[in-house]
Design an enzyme around this catalytic site. Structure first.
Site, mmCIF file in Angstrom:
data_model
loop_
_atom_site.group_PDB
_atom_site.id
_atom_site.type_symbol
_atom_site.label_atom_id
_atom_site.label_comp_id
_atom_site.label_asym_id
_atom_site.label_seq_id
_atom_site.Cartn_x
_atom_site.Cartn_y
_atom_site.Cartn_z
ATOM 1 N N ASP A 26 40.170 28.861 -1.454
ATOM 2 C CA ASP A 26 41.607 29.113 -1.567
ATOM 3 C C ASP A 26 42.364 27.790 -1.624
ATOM 4 O O ASP A 26 41.892 26.769 -1.131
ATOM 5 C CB ASP A 26 42.076 29.947 -0.361
ATOM 6 C CG ASP A 26 43.436 30.591 -0.614
ATOM 7 O OD1 ASP A 26 43.874 30.642 -1.788
ATOM 8 O OD2 ASP A 26 44.062 31.036 0.362
ATOM 9 N N LEU A 44 17.890 28.198 -3.769
ATOM 10 C CA LEU A 44 19.169 28.745 -3.311
ATOM 11 C C LEU A 44 19.586 29.960 -4.139
ATOM 12 O O LEU A 44 19.555 29.923 -5.372
ATOM 13 C CB LEU A 44 20.251 27.654 -3.457
ATOM 14 C CG LEU A 44 21.685 28.068 -3.109
ATOM 15 C CD1 LEU A 44 21.874 28.146 -1.594
ATOM 16 C CD2 LEU A 44 22.692 27.105 -3.716
ATOM 17 N N HIS A 90 42.625 24.949 -10.505
ATOM 18 C CA HIS A 90 41.382 25.714 -10.666
ATOM 19 C C HIS A 90 40.282 24.825 -11.256
ATOM 20 O O HIS A 90 39.123 24.920 -10.888
ATOM 21 C CB HIS A 90 41.612 26.934 -11.551
ATOM 22 C CG HIS A 90 42.572 27.930 -10.951
ATOM 23 N ND1 HIS A 90 42.488 28.338 -9.638
ATOM 24 C CD2 HIS A 90 43.652 28.578 -11.478
ATOM 25 C CE1 HIS A 90 43.456 29.206 -9.383
ATOM 26 N NE2 HIS A 90 44.187 29.365 -10.480
HETATM 27 C C1 IPE Z 1 41.954 29.893 -5.208
HETATM 28 O O1 IPE Z 1 43.197 29.299 -5.216
HETATM 29 C C2 IPE Z 1 41.704 30.677 -6.470
HETATM 30 C C3 IPE Z 1 40.353 31.055 -6.830
HETATM 31 C C4 IPE Z 1 39.248 30.843 -6.188
HETATM 32 C C5 IPE Z 1 40.245 31.772 -8.075
HETATM 33 P P1 IPE Z 1 44.603 30.044 -5.351
HETATM 34 O O2 IPE Z 1 44.946 30.187 -6.793
HETATM 35 O O3 IPE Z 1 44.596 31.311 -4.565
HETATM 36 O O4 IPE Z 1 45.567 28.972 -4.717
HETATM 37 P P2 IPE Z 1 46.882 29.204 -3.842
HETATM 38 O O5 IPE Z 1 46.523 30.161 -2.750
HETATM 39 O O6 IPE Z 1 47.906 29.757 -4.765
HETATM 40 O O7 IPE Z 1 47.205 27.837 -3.349
HETATM 41 MG MG MG Z 2 45.338 31.895 -2.734
#
Ligand code: IPE
Ligand code: MG
Length: 255
Positions: A39, A150, A56
């Protein structure tokens, strides 16, 4: 005196294991299955004035490093939450960009994962995943199916409640009577019944939620939350989480 365990024999440790041992990790008590709620990609990007999609992309770099660290360390199973079943809640262009990125990553990393004996798996409503991404995942699963290192599971179009619903549907479809619907029977119908429950769940970016991830399987998992966003997540954070895991006494409801 007993002979030293091979994994703790200084001379055979690789760099990642050495770093972990120096930080206080016991290689004899590693979690066998680590699950990660990745996240904070968006926050990482916006706090730098960058488009979310770049977050991302940076997150993909983290994942690549973490997979390598996981097998160097000697973990048996790694599962990461890449796409929820509610991905459509994101704006279309982000959703599409993320999907393309996951597909490209799956294809680009396949060779090196295969060389490293990684076995690729997927969890989620795979039949609902757009065709080209599904094809990339299926190629990865098929190519690596006999690997013995793994086990890396990518959760896409995944929701924990949906998984339980799907398991119940499968049981009913088989004609299971009410008495036959037991915890063991349900567990056996989850997406990957051969993968043991995670014993350590890591969440990045400081949030304290399960977010519908592996809700059945993580009933007794230890949770470690790191403030680092996913693009910032590195071996040191993984080591910190494993140390927390090792410092807690797991009781499984007992004393
Ligand atoms: C993680 O980041 C997304 C994935 C693993 C696809 P987010 O997109 O949820 O980032 P925030 O929460 O908006 O910062
Ligand atoms: Mg998020």
């Amino acid at each position: 005196m007993a002979a030293p365990h091979p994994a703790t024999n200084e001379s055979v440790l690789n760099d990642v294991q050495r770093q972990a041992v120096e930080a206080g990790v016991s290689l004899d008590a590693l979690p066998q299955h680590v699950a990660i709620i990745m996240d904070g990609n968006g926050r990482w990007a916006t706090s730098r004035g960058l488009p979310r999609l770049l977050g991302h992309r940076e997150g993909y770099r983290s994942l690549r490093t973490v997979i390598k660290d996981a097998y160097d360390l000697g973990l048996k199973y790694l599962t990461v939450y890449a796409l929820t079943a509610e991905t459509w809640r994101r704006p279309d262009d982000e959703d599409e960009g993320l999907m393309k990125l996951i597909e490209k990553a799956t294809r680009d990393e396949l060779r090196v994962m295969h060389q490293n004996n990684v076995k690729v798996r997927a969890a989620g409503r795979i039949h609902e995943v757009p065709e080209s991404l599904r094809q990339a995942l299926e190629d990865g699963i098929e190519t690596t199916k006999d690997n013995t290192g793994l086990v890396f599971t990518l959760a896409v179009y995944y929701g924990g409640r949906a998984e339980i619903v799907d398991a119940v549907r499968a049981l009913v479809q088989e004609g299971a009577t009410p008495e036959a619907i037991t915890e063991d029977a349900l567990r056996a119908h989850l997406y990957n019944s051969d993968i043991p429950d995670p014993d350590l769940m890591i969440r990045t970016a400081g949030e304290m939620r399960w977010s519908n991830f592996l809700i059945w399987q993580s009933a007794y998992a230890e949770l470690a939350v790191t403030e680092a966003t996913w693009p910032e997540f590195r071996l040191e954070h993984m080591i910190e989480a494993i140390k927390q895991f090792q410092s807690r006494k797991r009781k499984f409801g007992g004393l």
